[in-house]
Design an enzyme around this catalytic site. Structure first.
Site, mmCIF file in Angstrom:
data_model
loop_
_atom_site.group_PDB
_atom_site.id
_atom_site.type_symbol
_atom_site.label_atom_id
_atom_site.label_comp_id
_atom_site.label_asym_id
_atom_site.label_seq_id
_atom_site.Cartn_x
_atom_site.Cartn_y
_atom_site.Cartn_z
ATOM 1 N N ARG A 120 47.676 51.304 36.595
ATOM 2 C CA ARG A 120 46.756 51.342 35.454
ATOM 3 C C ARG A 120 45.810 52.544 35.485
ATOM 4 O O ARG A 120 45.193 52.889 34.483
ATOM 5 C CB ARG A 120 46.021 50.017 35.320
ATOM 6 C CG ARG A 120 46.926 49.020 34.622
ATOM 7 C CD ARG A 120 46.447 47.615 34.725
ATOM 8 N NE ARG A 120 46.889 46.987 35.941
ATOM 9 C CZ ARG A 120 46.305 45.959 36.496
ATOM 10 N NH1 ARG A 120 45.229 45.446 35.971
ATOM 11 N NH2 ARG A 120 46.791 45.435 37.601
ATOM 12 N N GLU B 133 44.911 41.102 51.012
ATOM 13 C CA GLU B 133 44.449 39.771 51.409
ATOM 14 C C GLU B 133 45.472 39.144 52.363
ATOM 15 O O GLU B 133 45.128 38.621 53.418
ATOM 16 C CB GLU B 133 44.293 38.923 50.149
ATOM 17 C CG GLU B 133 43.382 37.747 50.339
ATOM 18 C CD GLU B 133 43.204 36.981 49.035
ATOM 19 O OE1 GLU B 133 43.522 37.537 47.975
ATOM 20 O OE2 GLU B 133 42.776 35.823 49.124
#
Ligand code: AMP
Length: 171
Positions: free
Chosen positions: A59, A96
């Site tokens: 993006r 994560e």
């Protein structure tokens, strides 16, 4: 700024339960929204001698080139592993769960060039920090990092200590 926030679609539980996803496609498809974010970033960084705008896949590729065009700078893509065809540098960073890899062409930045790093959103800051490492490895000078959205509660800035970090909208 509240007007811009209204143009962002908030999608709960995407891509997995518990994540509130900030979908910027609704901001970008709006002609005033798109113009606003590119104008704000251009105003902020013009006159600073930026020579390269580095956009992070995927993006960062949407806003980065518009800002680069306005600043009279070149555009450099940071890509996911295995996409770039020529000699490249690689950085591995923690997610994560697990790790991810980003790459940049070795000849993308010349030593001493002033670089602006751009992405749509900063969450934990891991992606941006990995990109800083690559620019530094090529001896580029990171003049700033710019995001449309910052999720302040995730403290991504802490991973970018010492660098100038700017975001248009904060949550
Ligand atoms: P991070 O490395 O944690 O700062 O994650 C940044 C990248 O993940 C950006 O390229 C974002 O596009 C994407 N991202 C992370 N969290 C979100 C979220 N809640 N909504 C939309 N995009 C996100």
């Amino acid at each position: 700024m509240e007007e811009l926030k209204k143009k962002i679609r908030e999608v709960p539980d995407f891509p997995k339960p518990g994540i509130l996803f900030y979908d910027l496609t609704t901001l970008l498809k709006d002609k005033d929204g798109l113009r606003s974010v590119i104008d704000i970033l251009t105003e902020k960084y013009k006159g600073l001698g930026i020579e390269k705008v580095v956009g992070i896949e995927s993006r960062g590729f949407i806003v980065g080139p518009g800002v680069a065009y306005n600043l009279g700078a070149g555009f450099v893509p940071v890509r996911k592993k295995g996409k770039l065809p020529a000699e490249k540098i690689t950085v591995t960073y923690d997610l994560e769960y697990g790790q991810d890899v980003l790459e940049m062409h070795k000849d993308a930045i010349e030593p001493g060039q002033r670089v602006l790093i751009v992405d749509d959103l900063i969450a934990t800051g891991g992606t941006a920090a990995a990109t800083v490492r690559m620019v530094r490895q090529l001896n580029g000078e990171v003049t700033g990092l710019a995001f449309i959205v910052e999720l302040e509660f995730l403290n991504g800035r802490e991973k970018l200590d010492g660098y100038e970090v700017f975001s248009i909208l904060r949550y």
